[in-house]
Design a protein around this motif. Structure first.
Motif, PDB file in Angstrom:
ATOM      1  N   ALA A   4      -2.633   5.775 -12.461  1.00 26.03           N
ATOM      2  CA  ALA A   4      -1.588   4.478 -12.812  1.00 26.03           C
ATOM      3  C   ALA A   4      -0.301   5.176 -13.299  1.00 26.03           C
ATOM      4  O   ALA A   4       0.613   4.304 -12.837  1.00 26.03           O
ATOM      5  CB  ALA A   4      -2.480   3.735 -14.182  1.00 26.03           C
ATOM      6  N   LEU A  33       1.953   1.800 -12.570  1.00 27.22           N
ATOM      7  CA  LEU A  33       1.172   0.682 -12.476  1.00 27.22           C
ATOM      8  C   LEU A  33       0.179   0.602 -13.771  1.00 27.22           C
ATOM      9  O   LEU A  33      -0.051   1.732 -14.324  1.00 27.22           O
ATOM     10  CB  LEU A  33       0.255   0.528 -11.359  1.00 27.22           C
ATOM     11  CG  LEU A  33       1.132   0.468 -10.102  1.00 27.22           C
ATOM     12  CD1 LEU A  33       0.012   0.605  -8.927  1.00 27.22           C
ATOM     13  CD2 LEU A  33       1.704  -0.875  -9.779  1.00 27.22           C
ATOM     14  N   GLU A  34      -0.342  -0.477 -14.199  1.00 27.59           N
ATOM     15  CA  GLU A  34      -1.172  -0.947 -15.162  1.00 27.59           C
ATOM     16  C   GLU A  34      -2.841  -0.274 -14.691  1.00 27.59           C
ATOM     17  O   GLU A  34      -2.667  -0.439 -13.540  1.00 27.59           O
ATOM     18  CB  GLU A  34      -1.105  -1.910 -15.695  1.00 27.59           C
ATOM     19  CG  GLU A  34       0.167  -2.336 -16.405  1.00 27.59           C
ATOM     20  CD  GLU A  34       0.568  -1.685 -17.647  1.00 27.59           C
ATOM     21  OE1 GLU A  34      -0.473  -1.109 -18.387  1.00 27.59           O
ATOM     22  OE2 GLU A  34       1.798  -1.508 -17.734  1.00 27.59           O
ATOM     23  N   THR A  35      -3.516   0.309 -15.544  1.00 28.99           N
ATOM     24  CA  THR A  35      -5.024   0.713 -15.248  1.00 28.99           C
ATOM     25  C   THR A  35      -5.661  -0.680 -14.786  1.00 28.99           C
ATOM     26  O   THR A  35      -6.247  -0.461 -13.824  1.00 28.99           O
ATOM     27  CB  THR A  35      -5.735   1.222 -16.119  1.00 28.99           C
ATOM     28  OG1 THR A  35      -5.457   0.586 -17.524  1.00 28.99           O
ATOM     29  CG2 THR A  35      -4.829   2.676 -16.808  1.00 28.99           C
ATOM     30  N   THR A  48      -4.398  -2.810 -12.914  1.00 30.18           N
ATOM     31  CA  THR A  48      -4.196  -3.018 -11.568  1.00 30.18           C
ATOM     32  C   THR A  48      -4.896  -2.022 -10.646  1.00 30.18           C
ATOM     33  O   THR A  48      -5.303  -2.375  -9.575  1.00 30.18           O
ATOM     34  CB  THR A  48      -2.354  -2.934 -11.672  1.00 30.18           C
ATOM     35  OG1 THR A  48      -1.942  -4.059 -12.280  1.00 30.18           O
ATOM     36  CG2 THR A  48      -2.201  -2.946  -9.915  1.00 30.18           C
ATOM     37  N   VAL A  49      -4.896  -0.805 -10.990  1.00 27.97           N
ATOM     38  CA  VAL A  49      -5.388   0.356 -10.300  1.00 27.97           C
ATOM     39  C   VAL A  49      -6.790   0.206 -10.047  1.00 27.97           C
ATOM     40  O   VAL A  49      -7.329   0.639  -9.015  1.00 27.97           O
ATOM     41  CB  VAL A  49      -4.836   1.721 -10.944  1.00 27.97           C
ATOM     42  CG1 VAL A  49      -5.551   3.080 -10.171  1.00 27.97           C
ATOM     43  CG2 VAL A  49      -3.271   1.763 -10.916  1.00 27.97           C
ATOM     44  N   THR A  81      -6.124   7.016 -15.833  1.00 29.77           N
ATOM     45  CA  THR A  81      -4.748   6.698 -16.385  1.00 29.77           C
ATOM     46  C   THR A  81      -3.609   7.306 -15.723  1.00 29.77           C
ATOM     47  O   THR A  81      -2.578   6.999 -15.679  1.00 29.77           O
ATOM     48  CB  THR A  81      -4.785   7.064 -17.896  1.00 29.77           C
ATOM     49  OG1 THR A  81      -5.343   8.277 -18.262  1.00 29.77           O
ATOM     50  CG2 THR A  81      -5.725   5.962 -18.625  1.00 29.77           C
TER      51      THR A  81
END
Length: 145
Positions: free
Chosen positions: A59, A64-66, A68-69, A56
């Motif tokens: 991200a 970015l959103e988790t 996506t990561v 988290t």
């Protein structure tokens, strides 16, 4: 055209999109040599700054959103650049750490920023221009949701 404000040349978003795409593209030759992609480079920079981060945190740092990561980190783990382990205090957390290979890439990447700045300087964009651009971009990023 009925609406002048809809002309492509009048769109700040198009200029930003184009600049971001071209900047990322200019990194490609360096990354090919290292065997990484631009998003992987961003993750590595976060970890070179401070290793052993929770997903988290990575991200959040990359905005970015988790979800996506996570796939990006999975690919990096398969490449041997990072390892993901469960948190000791909270086993739901995944801690991301650099491997020896991930740490080794930091030295290979050290000259990339100066090479890119040199290339931009040769095209007429001064270091002062870039220095002035950074706070404006930060202000824009902070103003967006």
């Amino acid at each position: 055209m009925a609406y002048d404000q809809l002309k492509l040349d009048n769109q700040v978003c198009f200029r930003l999109y184009t600049a971001a795409r071209l900047v990322a593209q200019s990194y490609t030759p360096y990354f090919k040599e290292m065997g990484i992609t631009y998003p992987q480079y961003l993750v590595l920079m976060v970890l070179w700054e401070q290793d052993n981060r929770v997903i988290t945190e990575i991200a959040e740092k990359l905005k970015l959103e988790t979800n996506t990561v996570t796939p990006l980190l999975q690919r990096m783990e398969k490449q041997g650049l990072i390892v993901r382990t469960r948190g000791v205090v909270d086993t739901r957390q995944r801690i991301v750490s650099l491997t020896k290979e991930g740490k080794r890439l930091e030295e290979k990447a050290a000259n990339i920023p100066s090479c890119l700045i040199h290339n931009l300087n040769e095209k007429g964009l001064s270091t002062e221009d870039l220095t002035q651009l950074a706070p404006l971009l930060d202000k824009l990023i902070d103003a967006l949701p």
